[in-house]
Design an enzyme around this catalytic site. Sequence first.
Site, mmCIF file in Angstrom:
data_model
loop_
_atom_site.group_PDB
_atom_site.id
_atom_site.type_symbol
_atom_site.label_atom_id
_atom_site.label_comp_id
_atom_site.label_asym_id
_atom_site.label_seq_id
_atom_site.Cartn_x
_atom_site.Cartn_y
_atom_site.Cartn_z
ATOM 1 N N SER A 36 58.471 46.603 85.272
ATOM 2 C CA SER A 36 57.848 45.351 84.813
ATOM 3 C C SER A 36 56.578 45.019 85.596
ATOM 4 O O SER A 36 56.543 45.115 86.818
ATOM 5 C CB SER A 36 58.844 44.195 84.967
ATOM 6 O OG SER A 36 58.173 42.978 84.676
ATOM 7 N N THR A 51 63.315 39.605 79.775
ATOM 8 C CA THR A 51 62.894 40.716 78.927
ATOM 9 C C THR A 51 64.125 41.466 78.438
ATOM 10 O O THR A 51 65.264 41.080 78.711
ATOM 11 C CB THR A 51 61.848 41.579 79.678
ATOM 12 O OG1 THR A 51 61.374 42.581 78.796
ATOM 13 C CG2 THR A 51 62.396 42.238 80.922
ATOM 14 N N LYS A 111 67.110 38.498 75.855
ATOM 15 C CA LYS A 111 66.480 37.305 75.274
ATOM 16 C C LYS A 111 67.468 36.449 74.466
ATOM 17 O O LYS A 111 67.360 35.225 74.459
ATOM 18 C CB LYS A 111 65.286 37.708 74.408
ATOM 19 C CG LYS A 111 64.117 38.193 75.261
ATOM 20 C CD LYS A 111 62.922 38.597 74.449
ATOM 21 C CE LYS A 111 61.899 39.212 75.406
ATOM 22 N NZ LYS A 111 60.720 39.720 74.731
ATOM 23 N N ASN A 138 62.213 33.915 76.138
ATOM 24 C CA ASN A 138 61.624 34.809 77.155
ATOM 25 C C ASN A 138 61.152 34.047 78.389
ATOM 26 O O ASN A 138 60.670 34.656 79.337
ATOM 27 C CB ASN A 138 60.479 35.656 76.572
ATOM 28 C CG ASN A 138 59.184 34.866 76.470
ATOM 29 O OD1 ASN A 138 59.191 33.640 76.387
ATOM 30 N ND2 ASN A 138 58.065 35.559 76.479
ATOM 31 N N ASP A 189 56.334 34.833 73.394
ATOM 32 C CA ASP A 189 55.920 36.139 72.847
ATOM 33 C C ASP A 189 54.999 35.975 71.637
ATOM 34 O O ASP A 189 53.995 36.682 71.510
ATOM 35 C CB ASP A 189 57.145 36.967 72.414
ATOM 36 C CG ASP A 189 57.829 37.642 73.589
ATOM 37 O OD1 ASP A 189 57.191 37.798 74.649
ATOM 38 O OD2 ASP A 189 59.017 38.009 73.447
ATOM 39 N N GLY A 211 64.096 43.513 66.545
ATOM 40 C CA GLY A 211 64.851 43.071 67.712
ATOM 41 C C GLY A 211 64.314 41.732 68.198
ATOM 42 O O GLY A 211 63.660 40.995 67.436
ATOM 43 N N ALA A 250 61.871 40.943 70.181
ATOM 44 C CA ALA A 250 60.416 40.744 70.191
ATOM 45 C C ALA A 250 59.929 40.369 68.793
ATOM 46 O O ALA A 250 59.099 39.462 68.628
ATOM 47 C CB ALA A 250 59.725 42.015 70.674
ATOM 48 N N ARG A 261 65.623 50.189 61.691
ATOM 49 C CA ARG A 261 66.384 51.442 61.607
ATOM 50 C C ARG A 261 67.788 51.176 61.060
ATOM 51 O O ARG A 261 68.234 51.813 60.133
ATOM 52 C CB ARG A 261 66.467 52.047 63.007
ATOM 53 C CG ARG A 261 67.376 53.231 63.119
ATOM 54 C CD ARG A 261 67.377 53.757 64.533
ATOM 55 N NE ARG A 261 67.850 52.782 65.513
ATOM 56 C CZ ARG A 261 68.030 53.054 66.793
ATOM 57 N NH1 ARG A 261 67.738 54.232 67.248
ATOM 58 N NH2 ARG A 261 68.471 52.118 67.628
ATOM 59 N N TYR A 296 53.772 49.324 75.844
ATOM 60 C CA TYR A 296 52.540 49.678 76.565
ATOM 61 C C TYR A 296 52.884 50.730 77.603
ATOM 62 O O TYR A 296 53.997 50.801 78.116
ATOM 63 C CB TYR A 296 51.929 48.428 77.223
ATOM 64 C CG TYR A 296 52.949 47.576 77.909
ATOM 65 C CD1 TYR A 296 53.309 47.818 79.230
ATOM 66 C CD2 TYR A 296 53.601 46.557 77.226
ATOM 67 C CE1 TYR A 296 54.284 47.063 79.844
ATOM 68 C CE2 TYR A 296 54.581 45.799 77.832
ATOM 69 C CZ TYR A 296 54.919 46.057 79.138
ATOM 70 O OH TYR A 296 55.892 45.322 79.741
HETATM 71 P P1 NDP Z 1 65.363 44.920 71.334
HETATM 72 O O1 NDP Z 1 66.269 45.757 72.146
HETATM 73 O O2 NDP Z 1 65.733 43.512 71.053
HETATM 74 O O3 NDP Z 1 65.140 45.629 69.881
HETATM 75 C C1 NDP Z 1 64.835 46.984 69.812
HETATM 76 C C2 NDP Z 1 64.371 47.351 68.405
HETATM 77 O O4 NDP Z 1 63.946 48.714 68.431
HETATM 78 C C3 NDP Z 1 65.473 47.255 67.349
HETATM 79 O O5 NDP Z 1 64.878 46.874 66.137
HETATM 80 C C4 NDP Z 1 65.978 48.696 67.286
HETATM 81 O O6 NDP Z 1 66.542 49.021 66.040
HETATM 82 C C5 NDP Z 1 64.670 49.442 67.440
HETATM 83 N N1 NDP Z 1 64.831 50.826 67.912
HETATM 84 C C6 NDP Z 1 65.227 51.230 69.136
HETATM 85 N N2 NDP Z 1 65.230 52.594 69.216
HETATM 86 C C7 NDP Z 1 64.794 53.027 67.996
HETATM 87 C C8 NDP Z 1 64.563 54.319 67.444
HETATM 88 N N3 NDP Z 1 64.747 55.421 68.133
HETATM 89 N N4 NDP Z 1 64.113 54.382 66.177
HETATM 90 C C9 NDP Z 1 63.898 53.264 65.456
HETATM 91 N N5 NDP Z 1 64.105 52.015 65.903
HETATM 92 C C10 NDP Z 1 64.548 51.902 67.179
HETATM 93 O O7 NDP Z 1 63.940 45.021 72.023
HETATM 94 P P2 NDP Z 1 62.739 43.976 71.928
HETATM 95 O O8 NDP Z 1 62.585 43.583 70.500
HETATM 96 O O9 NDP Z 1 62.892 42.912 72.931
HETATM 97 O O10 NDP Z 1 61.488 44.879 72.390
HETATM 98 C C11 NDP Z 1 60.931 45.856 71.530
HETATM 99 C C12 NDP Z 1 59.737 46.496 72.226
HETATM 100 O O11 NDP Z 1 58.669 45.559 72.348
HETATM 101 C C13 NDP Z 1 60.053 46.988 73.633
HETATM 102 O O12 NDP Z 1 59.427 48.244 73.827
HETATM 103 C C14 NDP Z 1 59.426 45.945 74.530
HETATM 104 O O13 NDP Z 1 59.025 46.446 75.775
HETATM 105 C C15 NDP Z 1 58.203 45.535 73.690
HETATM 106 N N6 NDP Z 1 57.765 44.177 74.010
HETATM 107 C C16 NDP Z 1 56.494 44.012 74.476
HETATM 108 C C17 NDP Z 1 56.021 42.758 74.778
HETATM 109 C C18 NDP Z 1 54.636 42.594 75.276
HETATM 110 O O14 NDP Z 1 54.329 41.536 75.840
HETATM 111 N N7 NDP Z 1 53.771 43.560 75.057
HETATM 112 C C19 NDP Z 1 56.869 41.553 74.653
HETATM 113 C C20 NDP Z 1 58.182 41.836 74.114
HETATM 114 C C21 NDP Z 1 58.599 43.113 73.842
HETATM 115 P P3 NDP Z 1 68.135 48.980 65.792
HETATM 116 O O15 NDP Z 1 68.452 47.580 65.364
HETATM 117 O O16 NDP Z 1 68.332 49.990 64.734
HETATM 118 O O17 NDP Z 1 68.783 49.358 67.109
#
Ligand code: NDP
Length: 274
Positions: free
Chosen positions: A20, A67, A71, A92, A107, A134, A136, A157, A222
């Site tokens: 982080s 994070t 959340k 968040n 966010d 998810g 975010a 997915r 990122y």
């Molecule tokens: P969550 O764990 O809440 O959700 C993850 C999501 O990714 C779900 O929709 C999940 O789908 C999907 N997923 C995971 N692995 C795969 C895969 N191999 N193929 C397809 N779908 C997949 O995470 P967040 O929503 O909190 O975060 C998502 C991303 O956004 C992270 O990488 C996080 O670091 C980034 N982020 C960046 C921020 C920024 O400020 N730049 C702020 C917040 C988040 P399924 O339901 O099928 O499991």
Amino acid sequence: MAMKKNKNLFGVIGNPISHSKSPEIHILFSKQKNIPLIYKRLSAERPNFFEVVNNFILEGGKGMNVTLPFKEMAYDLSANLSNEAKIAKAVNTLTFKNNQIYGDNTDGVGFIYDIEKNYNQLLSDKKILILGLGGATRGILGPIIDKKPSLLRVLNRSEINKVSIYKQYNFPEFLEIDNFKSLNDDKYDLIINATSAGKNSSLVKFPDKHMNKNAFFYDLSYDSKDTEFMLWAKKNGAQKLAQGWGMLVEQAAESFKIWHGERPITNNIREEIQ
Ligand code: NDP
């Protein structure tokens, strides 16, 4: 013996958390605004999340960024929720004051600030695709819906309860929820990756039929190198791309404002932490 409390203690909780950048960002903000503070990284597992938060409060913690994957748990913990957090059902930014827990979600504001102000991409009347649903995505959906795109399609997915998501966002007519196998092949102006693929060592097959090389590609994730999503977009000829560094800085600036009453200037912070 009573625990000695830290005066201006803040932190970020997540799992994994060692990567982080939030501590660096908040320390840069604190120097800019001349507000001394301590900012810690906190790791937890789902079963001890509440205990770790509680110990932090006992230590004198005043606020905590949250994070992945906590959340939704932070939302459940918050007795007082901002509108953004209520709509997103995800928190968040936690604030601990007057023996109360306040939950916010910065966010969405951070994302909109970055994409509109830093990258000049206006969202009204645009066709937008979001991959992943998810925490975010729940945070950015409300503010994107407020911009009234002509189409907002979210593909996940796994199967999800579509009706509960439509209801959560008040049934906008341009919102469509589906899974990665969706047969629809609209061409989008903006394609957003909000999956955590790559972070959790599971690979994603991005849907080629939605590729439009003239679209703007925004990855919430990122990295110091190209993310998988960036590689996929570049392989298909994309020219306009951004990783989520700017969103990271802007959402942090909004949290800082909630805690300290002042929004720091964010120009150049991205370069300092990258
Ligand atoms: P969550 O764990 O809440 O959700 C993850 C999501 O990714 C779900 O929709 C999940 O789908 C999907 N997923 C995971 N692995 C795969 C895969 N191999 N193929 C397809 N779908 C997949 O995470 P967040 O929503 O909190 O975060 C998502 C991303 O956004 C992270 O990488 C996080 O670091 C980034 N982020 C960046 C921020 C920024 O400020 N730049 C702020 C917040 C988040 P399924 O339901 O099928 O499991």
